[in-house]
Design an enzyme around this catalytic site. Structure first.
Site, mmCIF file in Angstrom:
data_model
loop_
_atom_site.group_PDB
_atom_site.id
_atom_site.type_symbol
_atom_site.label_atom_id
_atom_site.label_comp_id
_atom_site.label_asym_id
_atom_site.label_seq_id
_atom_site.Cartn_x
_atom_site.Cartn_y
_atom_site.Cartn_z
ATOM 1 N N LYS A 172 0.871 -1.188 0.000
ATOM 2 C CA LYS A 172 0.000 0.000 0.000
ATOM 3 C C LYS A 172 0.901 1.228 0.000
ATOM 4 O O LYS A 172 1.362 1.691 1.047
ATOM 5 C CB LYS A 172 -0.885 -0.019 1.246
ATOM 6 C CG LYS A 172 -2.206 0.713 1.140
ATOM 7 C CD LYS A 172 -2.130 2.170 0.765
ATOM 8 C CE LYS A 172 -1.921 3.125 1.905
ATOM 9 N NZ LYS A 172 -1.795 4.538 1.428
ATOM 10 N N GLU A 247 8.692 2.200 11.286
ATOM 11 C CA GLU A 247 9.842 3.091 11.053
ATOM 12 C C GLU A 247 9.273 4.497 10.968
ATOM 13 O O GLU A 247 8.579 4.820 10.001
ATOM 14 C CB GLU A 247 10.542 2.748 9.726
ATOM 15 C CG GLU A 247 10.888 1.284 9.546
ATOM 16 C CD GLU A 247 11.997 0.815 10.469
ATOM 17 O OE1 GLU A 247 12.777 1.655 10.939
ATOM 18 O OE2 GLU A 247 12.049 -0.397 10.732
ATOM 19 N N CYS A 281 13.458 11.614 6.545
ATOM 20 C CA CYS A 281 13.282 11.240 7.958
ATOM 21 C C CYS A 281 14.551 11.511 8.759
ATOM 22 O O CYS A 281 14.497 11.852 9.936
ATOM 23 C CB CYS A 281 12.878 9.780 8.069
ATOM 24 S SG CYS A 281 14.015 8.662 7.226
ATOM 25 N N GLU A 382 8.926 17.078 14.491
ATOM 26 C CA GLU A 382 9.525 16.865 13.174
ATOM 27 C C GLU A 382 8.784 17.756 12.173
ATOM 28 O O GLU A 382 7.591 17.571 11.957
ATOM 29 C CB GLU A 382 9.354 15.395 12.770
ATOM 30 C CG GLU A 382 9.968 15.081 11.419
ATOM 31 C CD GLU A 382 9.588 13.705 10.906
ATOM 32 O OE1 GLU A 382 8.408 13.323 11.017
ATOM 33 O OE2 GLU A 382 10.468 13.009 10.380
HETATM 34 P P1 NAP Z 1 1.987 9.013 6.997
HETATM 35 O O1 NAP Z 1 1.005 10.105 6.806
HETATM 36 O O2 NAP Z 1 2.093 8.401 8.331
HETATM 37 O O3 NAP Z 1 1.622 7.904 5.888
HETATM 38 C C1 NAP Z 1 2.429 6.786 5.645
HETATM 39 C C2 NAP Z 1 1.600 5.713 4.977
HETATM 40 O O4 NAP Z 1 0.604 5.242 5.892
HETATM 41 C C3 NAP Z 1 0.837 6.200 3.755
HETATM 42 O O5 NAP Z 1 0.806 5.175 2.804
HETATM 43 C C4 NAP Z 1 -0.548 6.466 4.342
HETATM 44 O O6 NAP Z 1 -1.568 6.457 3.383
HETATM 45 C C5 NAP Z 1 -0.684 5.300 5.285
HETATM 46 N N1 NAP Z 1 -1.688 5.482 6.345
HETATM 47 C C6 NAP Z 1 -2.221 6.624 6.821
HETATM 48 N N2 NAP Z 1 -3.103 6.349 7.822
HETATM 49 C C7 NAP Z 1 -3.098 4.997 7.978
HETATM 50 C C8 NAP Z 1 -3.800 4.109 8.861
HETATM 51 N N3 NAP Z 1 -4.640 4.543 9.786
HETATM 52 N N4 NAP Z 1 -3.560 2.787 8.744
HETATM 53 C C9 NAP Z 1 -2.684 2.320 7.836
HETATM 54 N N5 NAP Z 1 -2.013 3.116 6.958
HETATM 55 C C10 NAP Z 1 -2.214 4.445 7.038
HETATM 56 O O7 NAP Z 1 3.460 9.472 6.602
HETATM 57 P P2 NAP Z 1 3.911 10.308 5.336
HETATM 58 O O8 NAP Z 1 3.461 11.720 5.543
HETATM 59 O O9 NAP Z 1 3.520 9.596 4.093
HETATM 60 O O10 NAP Z 1 5.505 10.206 5.466
HETATM 61 C C11 NAP Z 1 6.265 11.069 6.229
HETATM 62 C C12 NAP Z 1 6.727 10.421 7.513
HETATM 63 O O11 NAP Z 1 7.443 9.223 7.237
HETATM 64 C C13 NAP Z 1 7.694 11.302 8.284
HETATM 65 O O12 NAP Z 1 7.353 11.306 9.649
HETATM 66 C C14 NAP Z 1 9.044 10.622 8.073
HETATM 67 O O13 NAP Z 1 9.982 10.870 9.083
HETATM 68 C C15 NAP Z 1 8.631 9.188 8.018
HETATM 69 N N6 NAP Z 1 9.675 8.375 7.378
HETATM 70 C C16 NAP Z 1 10.434 7.558 8.167
HETATM 71 C C17 NAP Z 1 11.466 6.812 7.608
HETATM 72 C C18 NAP Z 1 12.327 5.902 8.449
HETATM 73 O O14 NAP Z 1 13.145 5.195 7.885
HETATM 74 N N7 NAP Z 1 12.192 5.890 9.762
HETATM 75 C C19 NAP Z 1 11.694 6.892 6.222
HETATM 76 C C20 NAP Z 1 10.887 7.724 5.443
HETATM 77 C C21 NAP Z 1 9.872 8.463 6.040
HETATM 78 P P3 NAP Z 1 -2.003 7.813 2.595
HETATM 79 O O15 NAP Z 1 -0.944 8.827 2.803
HETATM 80 O O16 NAP Z 1 -2.083 7.353 1.200
HETATM 81 O O17 NAP Z 1 -3.310 8.230 3.152
#
Ligand code: NAP
Length: 492
Positions: A172, A247, A281, A382
């Site tokens: 997904k 992560e 991140c 963040e």
């Molecule tokens: P996000 O809003 O948490 O979304 C991540 C994924 O989860 C998307 O595919 C999102 O779908 C999905 N999602 C949202 N709500 C969900 C739920 N209730 N159940 C299951 N899946 C759900 O994060 P983002 O804004 O895409 O990414 C940014 C974040 O990722 C930052 O905090 C960054 O630090 C972190 N990150 C961490 C790493 C690491 O290695 N630790 C690497 C890269 C990024 P939709 O967006 O399609 O709705």
């Protein structure tokens, strides 16, 4: 063209179609089909059948490794096309997207090599008649949920080890940047992944991600994304006691001692935080500087930040692209306003660019704040954007305390020519990755992941494979005999 892949067939989804937007100019790149609830059920059922009854988990590891190597070769073949699509979708520069594809290729090769030599281990029981061994088996059906900042790269860190270990997967991707994930699934199909082993569902987190995390047919969720979503996923997965690897975000300290080469540290501090417009991140968003260097460093970083060339990621002269969406830029603007309201000193940026050709896209100027305090919101949360905050320290102990003063623990760096001090600080920092005199690089063979609220999993390295394995102990008594524990009935 159908954008869902379920049970070896490209198919239309029953959800509402969605427009994928180019953040450079807000134009529509493509309209994609999205999954509805019935598609989620079909994908999980396909992955379940492929795991329970299909050949993949029982295929010799060396053959699974061959498939991963074929994918790596196809990535090399399609590198330019994939990199271009990643740039259109995320806004990052083409140079960065090409590096991403190279890294993804290396990850597939790494897990191919590792899987082929992952035979488990023998344990010495002290009894010649007993063979005790730990074998590695796949976990089952894995839901792989990925973010928008490194769509292809983050997916590769999950899908390569998951498949190497013999799992089946339902992918997904973020609804914001799904295009290269679909491309990768096409390569997995071309490389010969059997039906049901790899499935992909497009759609948003609420209607597609959440049902996967609750589904009794899913054995594991591997998630990369924000803290709040990670917490929601851990709660949702508790009902079925799934394995969960999360992560999450980071608030990463970049600690600079005054004995460091000035030009090197200026240059690297800028890259650490402003690469991919800070949407990383592990971005070095907190610059923590020794007193005697502080004023000169802040002035020079501010001067150079003002000169960073924003533009279209496809243009080779561009140094930084836009933010991923209008909504994300609004969040960044909110952080800038809060920092100013709380008394941070604006040194650079703090505004949208003025150039006429950048007005349609979601651009924001690289921003530097000095005189930052630990209680400021911009420093505690963040921001995930082009904002650098600067703090200062006098002693080594103070630098370490500042570096650890965060709920997150993903990564950090220390710059110094004193190797003893470098080692002391690196060991004292409570972060999953620490760079000494560098910022940002990683290798497929070294684990990546967070301490504290940056997550509970590890990707890459041998641990990145173990995440997708059950470690089963098999005890084989080759000379069974009565144990004579309960003797009151007498021996027959
Ligand atoms: P996000 O809003 O948490 O979304 C991540 C994924 O989860 C998307 O595919 C999102 O779908 C999905 N999602 C949202 N709500 C969900 C739920 N209730 N159940 C299951 N899946 C759900 O994060 P983002 O804004 O895409 O990414 C940014 C974040 O990722 C930052 O905090 C960054 O630090 C972190 N990150 C961490 C790493 C690491 O290695 N630790 C690497 C890269 C990024 P939709 O967006 O399609 O709705």
């Amino acid at each position: 063209m159908p954008s869902l892949y379920i049970d070896g067939t490209w198919t239309s989804g029953s959800g509402d179609p969605a427009e994928v937007i180019n953040p450079f100019d807000a134009s529509v790149i493509e309209t994609v089909e999205q999954a509805g609830p019935d598609d989620v059920e079909r994908a999980v059922a396909a992955a379940r059948t492929a795991f329970d009854d299909g050949p993949w988990p029982r295929t010799p590891a060396a053959e699974r490794a061959d498939l991963l190597r074929r994918v790596a070769d196809l990535l090399v073949r399609d590198k330019e096309d994939i990199a271009r699509t990643e740039t259109l979708d995320t806004g990052k520069t083409l140079v960065e997207s090409r590096i991403d594809v190279d890294d993804v290729t290396a990850v597939f090769r790494y897990y191919a090599d590792l899987a082929a030599h992952d035979a488990g281990r023998l344990v010495d029981t002290g009894k010649p008649s007993v063979v005790s061994r730990v074998v590695h088996e796949p976990v089952g059906v894995c839901a792989l949920i990925t973010p928008w900042n490194y769509p292809l790269l983050q997916l590769s860190w999950k899908v390569a080890p998951a498949l190497a270990a013999g799992n089946t997967v339902v992918i997904k991707p973020s609804e914001v940047t799904p295009l290269t994930s679909v491309m990768l699934v096409r390569l997995l199909e071309e490389a010969g992944a059997p039906p049901g082993v790899v499935n992909i569902l497009l759609g948003d987190g609420r209607s597609v991600g959440a049902p996967l995390t609750e589904h009794p047919g899913v054995d594991m969720v591997s998630f990369t994304g924000g803290l709040a979503t990670g917490q929601a996923i851990m709660r949702a997965a508790a009902g079925t006691v799934k394995r969960v690897a999360v992560e999450l975000g980071g608030k990463n300290p970049n600690i600079v001692f005054a004995d460091t080469d000035f030009e090197t540290v200026v240059d690297n501090a800028l890259t650490a935080v402003f690469l991919h417009a800070g949407q990383v991140c592990s971005a070095g968003a907190r610059l923590i500087v020794e007193d005697s260097l502080h004023d000169d460093l802040v002035a020079e970083i501010g001067r150079r930040a003002e000169r960073i060339r924003l533009g279209n990621g496809l243009d080779e002269a561009t140094e930084s692209g836009p933010l991923v969406s209008a909504a994300h830029r609004a969040k960044i603007e909110d952080y800038v306003a809060s920092a100013q309201a709380e008394g941070a000193r604006l040194v650079a940026g703090g505004r949208r660019p003025e150039e006429p050709d950048l007005q349609k896209g979601f651009f924001y100027r690289p921003t530097v704040f000095a005189d930052c305090r630990r209680d400021m919101r911009v420093l505690r949360e963040e921001t995930f954007g082009p904002i650098l905050t600067v703090e200062r320290f006098t002693t080594e102990e103070e630098a370490i305390a500042l570096g650890n003063d965060t709920d997150y623990g993903l990564s950090g760096a220390v710059w110094t020519n004193d190797s003893g001090r470098a080692e002391r600080v690196a060991r004292a920092l409570r972060h999953g990755t620490v760079w000494i005199n560098d910022f940002g690089p990683y290798v497929p063979g070294a684990e990546w992941g967070g301490f504290k609220r940056s997550g509970n999993g590890r990707e890459l390295g041998p641990t990145g494979l173990a995440e997708y394995q059950e470690h089963k102990h098999i005890w084989h008594n080759t000379e069974p005999a009565p144990a004579r524990w309960f003797t009151s009935g007498g021996a027959r």
